[in-house]
Design an enzyme around this catalytic site. Structure first.
Site, PDB file in Angstrom:
ATOM      1  N   PHE A  62      24.973  30.202  38.869  1.00 32.53           N
ATOM      2  CA  PHE A  62      24.070  29.499  37.960  1.00 32.53           C
ATOM      3  C   PHE A  62      22.645  29.703  38.456  1.00 32.53           C
ATOM      4  O   PHE A  62      22.291  29.272  39.551  1.00 32.53           O
ATOM      5  CB  PHE A  62      24.363  27.996  37.847  1.00 32.53           C
ATOM      6  CG  PHE A  62      23.450  27.349  36.826  1.00 32.53           C
ATOM      7  CD1 PHE A  62      23.772  27.363  35.483  1.00 32.53           C
ATOM      8  CD2 PHE A  62      22.238  26.790  37.204  1.00 32.53           C
ATOM      9  CE1 PHE A  62      22.902  26.829  34.525  1.00 32.53           C
ATOM     10  CE2 PHE A  62      21.370  26.248  36.252  1.00 32.53           C
ATOM     11  CZ  PHE A  62      21.707  26.264  34.914  1.00 32.53           C
ATOM     12  N   ASP A 110      18.880  31.747  46.087  1.00 30.65           N
ATOM     13  CA  ASP A 110      18.461  30.733  45.122  1.00 30.65           C
ATOM     14  C   ASP A 110      18.814  29.373  45.716  1.00 30.65           C
ATOM     15  O   ASP A 110      19.961  28.937  45.672  1.00 30.65           O
ATOM     16  CB  ASP A 110      19.177  30.958  43.778  1.00 30.65           C
ATOM     17  CG  ASP A 110      18.797  29.892  42.749  1.00 30.65           C
ATOM     18  OD1 ASP A 110      18.226  28.855  43.128  1.00 30.65           O
ATOM     19  OD2 ASP A 110      19.105  30.098  41.563  1.00 30.65           O
ATOM     20  N   LYS A 166      13.442  22.146  41.725  1.00 30.26           N
ATOM     21  CA  LYS A 166      14.055  20.829  41.699  1.00 30.26           C
ATOM     22  C   LYS A 166      13.362  19.801  42.612  1.00 30.26           C
ATOM     23  O   LYS A 166      12.362  19.229  42.213  1.00 30.26           O
ATOM     24  CB  LYS A 166      15.550  20.951  41.996  1.00 30.26           C
ATOM     25  CG  LYS A 166      16.265  21.683  40.847  1.00 30.26           C
ATOM     26  CD  LYS A 166      17.717  21.356  40.677  1.00 30.26           C
ATOM     27  CE  LYS A 166      18.193  21.780  39.298  1.00 30.26           C
ATOM     28  NZ  LYS A 166      19.032  22.960  39.266  1.00 30.26           N
TER      29      LYS A 166
HETATM   30  C1  LIG Z   1      18.870  24.092  38.344  1.00 25.80           C
HETATM   31  C2  LIG Z   1      19.006  25.444  38.894  1.00 25.80           C
HETATM   32  C3  LIG Z   1      18.243  26.517  38.400  1.00 25.80           C
HETATM   33  C4  LIG Z   1      17.339  26.394  37.200  1.00 25.80           C
HETATM   34  O1  LIG Z   1      16.324  25.474  37.352  1.00 25.80           O
HETATM   35  P1  LIG Z   1      15.603  24.867  36.052  1.00 25.80           P
HETATM   36  O2  LIG Z   1      14.452  24.082  36.626  1.00 25.80           O
HETATM   37  O3  LIG Z   1      16.597  24.024  35.335  1.00 25.80           O
HETATM   38  O4  LIG Z   1      15.147  26.033  35.227  1.00 25.80           O
HETATM   39  C5  LIG Z   1      18.376  27.749  39.024  1.00 25.80           C
HETATM   40  N1  LIG Z   1      19.213  27.918  40.057  1.00 25.80           N
HETATM   41  C6  LIG Z   1      19.959  26.924  40.557  1.00 25.80           C
HETATM   42  C7  LIG Z   1      20.862  27.166  41.726  1.00 25.80           C
HETATM   43  C8  LIG Z   1      19.900  25.648  39.985  1.00 25.80           C
HETATM   44  O5  LIG Z   1      20.675  24.666  40.458  1.00 25.80           O
END
Ligand SMILES: *Cc1c(COP(=O)(O)O)cnc(C)c1O
Length: 400
Positions: A142, A227, A256
Site C-alpha cells: 500500500f 515507505d 502521516k
Molecule cells: C497512508 C499511506 C500512504 C499514503 O498516504 P496518504 O497521505 O494517504 O496519501 C502511503 N504509504 C503508506 C505505507 C501508507 O500507510
C-alpha cells in the site's frame, strides 16, 4: 439546527462520494488516546488515523505551534523563501541522518515524488536508456491512491476500473530474496517497499531479508526506498522501522505522524545523490514546505523525542502484544506486531473482522479491520499500562 448522529450520517451518505465505509460513530472531540462521539460516549482510538496521530489527539504543544505560526505566516509558496523551512530541514535531517529533503503534503505525493526522482537518477547517473527505468515493488503493497500508485497495487478494489496505468513497475512477493534477485535488471532504479506491510495486515519481514536486500541493491546500483509513511516516527518502537533491520535505506518516505495529527505534510528523505537530480522547475507543490506545515512538523518531531513517545511505543507495544498473546480465544489465528503497530488475525471461519470491530466499538474501542480477517491495533504512542489493561479486558471479552 441540531443534527443528531443519524442526521449527519444520512447527509454524508446522500451528498458524499461513498468511497469509505466508516464505522457509524460520529466523533466531535479528542484528547490523547481518547475520542468522544456526539452523544458524549468515550472511545479508545486504536487506529490513530492510520498512524497520523501518533502523538495523541490535540497535543497541546503541537496545537500551540500551529496557533502561533498561523498568526505569523501560513503560506508563501516556494516562489519565495520562508523562515521555517530551513529549520525543518535541519531538524529532520539530524534526527533521521538524511542528506536532503523534499517536502510535499500527502503520503501519495511523497511516493510520486520519489518515483520521479529515482527515474531521473537512473537516466542521468546510472545510464538507463530513456523511458526504460524499472521500479520493483511488492505484492500486497500500500503506497497511496494516485493513478501511478494504484497501477502497481495488487489489491483489485484499489485498482480495478482505474486503468490505463503507468508502465515501469515489477511486482514481487514480499520477503522473497530470490524473487528480488530475479527481478533486478540493468534498468532497475529502485526497490520501493514498506519495512512492515501495514495495510496488508501488519506483515513483518523475515529476519535478515532487508539486510540482504540492501546488499543486493548496492551491488546492482538500485536505490532501496523505504515507505515509512505508516511505520515511521515511533510507531514500531523505533524512530524509523529500518532500525529493527539494522540498516539505513537510501531513501525514506515519511508522512502521516509528521503532521502531529494537525496539518498534512510528507517528506522524501534521501541520500544526496538522488534528490540532487531534481533541478528548479522540475517538481513542486503550492503547499509543499509551507511555513505552517513546517512549524507543525518541527513540533511533532520534537514532542515524539522529548516526551519519550518512541520508548513508550516500544515498552507499551511489548506489554500490549504479550497481553494479546495471552488472551484465551479459539478464534484468534495469530497475534503479531512491533511497537504499537499490532494486529490480531482471526480464524477465517470467525465471520470476518468487521463484526468484531462493531462489537469492540460497543465496548468503547475504535478498531479498523483490514483484509477481511485482521483487526489492527495501533493506539497513539502516549498510551499507558492501565489503558492497555482496560483495552485487553474488553478485547478479551469480544473475542472470547
Ligand atoms: C497512508 C499511506 C500512504 C499514503 O498516504 P496518504 O497521505 O494517504 O496519501 C502511503 N504509504 C503508506 C505505507 C501508507 O500507510
Amino acid at each position: 439546527m441540531h443534527y443528531s448522529a443519524l442526521d449527519l450520517i444520512k447527509v454524508e451518505k446522500e451528498l458524499g462520494a461513498n468511497n469509505y465505509r466508516p464505522l457509524d460513530v460520529v466523533l466531535e472531540r479528542g484528547e490523547g488516546i481518547w475520542v468522544w462521539d456526539t452523544d458524549g460516549r468515550k472511545y479508545l482510538d486504536c487506529l490513530s488515523a492510520y498512524s497520523a496521530v501518533n502523538q495523541g489527539h490535540g497535543h497541546p504543544r503541537i496545537r500551540q505551534a500551529l496557533i502561533e505560526q498561523s498568526g505569523r505566516l501560513s503560506l508563501t509558496s516556494r516562489a519565495f523563501r520562508n523562515d521555517q523551512l530551513a529549520r525543518f530541514y535541519e531538524e529532520i535531517c539530524a534526527l533521521t541522518n538524511s542528506h536532503k529533503v523534499l517536502p510535499m503534503n500527502s503520503g501519495a505525493e511523497a511516493v510520486e515524488t520519489v518515483i520521479k526522482a529515482v527515474r531521473k537518477w537512473g537516466y542521468e547517473e546510472k545510464g538507463v536508456p530513456e523511458n526504460q527505468a524499472e521500479i520493483i515493488v511488492c505484492a500486497d503493497n500500500f503506497h497511496g491512491r494516485t493513478i501511478t500508485i494504484v497501477g502497481f497495487s495488487t489489491d483489485p478494489s484499489s485498482r480495478n476500473g482505474f486503468g490505463p496505468f503507468a508502465p515501469g513497475f515489477r511486482v514481487i512477493p514480499f520477503g522473497d530474496m530470490a524473487a528480488l534477485e530475479r527481478a533486478i535488471t540493468p534498468n532497475t532504479v529502485a526497490f520501493l517497499v514498506e519495512p512492515i506491510q501495514g495495510e496488508a495486515g501488519v506483515i513483518i519481514p523475515p529476519p535478515d531479508y532487508f539486510r540482504q536486500a540492501l546488499d543486493l541493491c548496492r551491488r546492482n546500483r538500485v536505490q532501496l526506498v523505504f515507505d515509512e509513511i505508516q511505520t515511521g516516527l515511533g510507531r514500531t518502537g523505533k524512530l524509523l522501522a529500518e532500525e529493527h533491520e539494522g540498516i539505513e535505506a537510501d531513501i525514506t518516505l515519511v508522512g502521516k505522524a509528521l503532521s502531529g495529527g494537525f496539518y498534512p505534510i510528507s517528506a522524501v528523505l534521501s541520500n544526496s545523490e538522488v534528490l540532487s537530480v531534481i533541478k528548479p522547475g522540475e517538481h513542486g507543490s503550492t503547499f509543499g514546505g509551507n511555513p505552517l506545515a513546517c512549524a507543525v512538523a518541527r513540533m511533532a518531531l520534537k514532542v515524539l523525542v522529548e516526551e519519550g513517545m518512541i520508548e513508550n511505543s516500544a515498552n507499551m507495544g511489548r506489554y500490549f502484544l504479550d497481553g494479546l498473546k495471552s488472551l484465551r480465544s479459539n478464534i484468534i489465528a495469530d497475534v503479531r506486531g512491533r511497537g504499537l503497530m499490532l494486529a490480531v488475525e482471526l480464524d477465517p471461519d470467525a465471520g470476518g473482522a468487521r463484526p468484531f470491530c462493531e462489537k469492540l466499538r460497543e465496548e468503547g474501542l475504535l478498531c479498523k479491520d483490514t483484509h477481511d480477517h485482521t483487526i489492527r491495533i495501533s493506539p497513539p504512542l502516549v498510551i499507558t499500562k492501565s489503558d492497555i489493561d482496560w483495552a485487553l479486558e474488553r478485547i478479551g471479552r469480544v473475542l472470547r
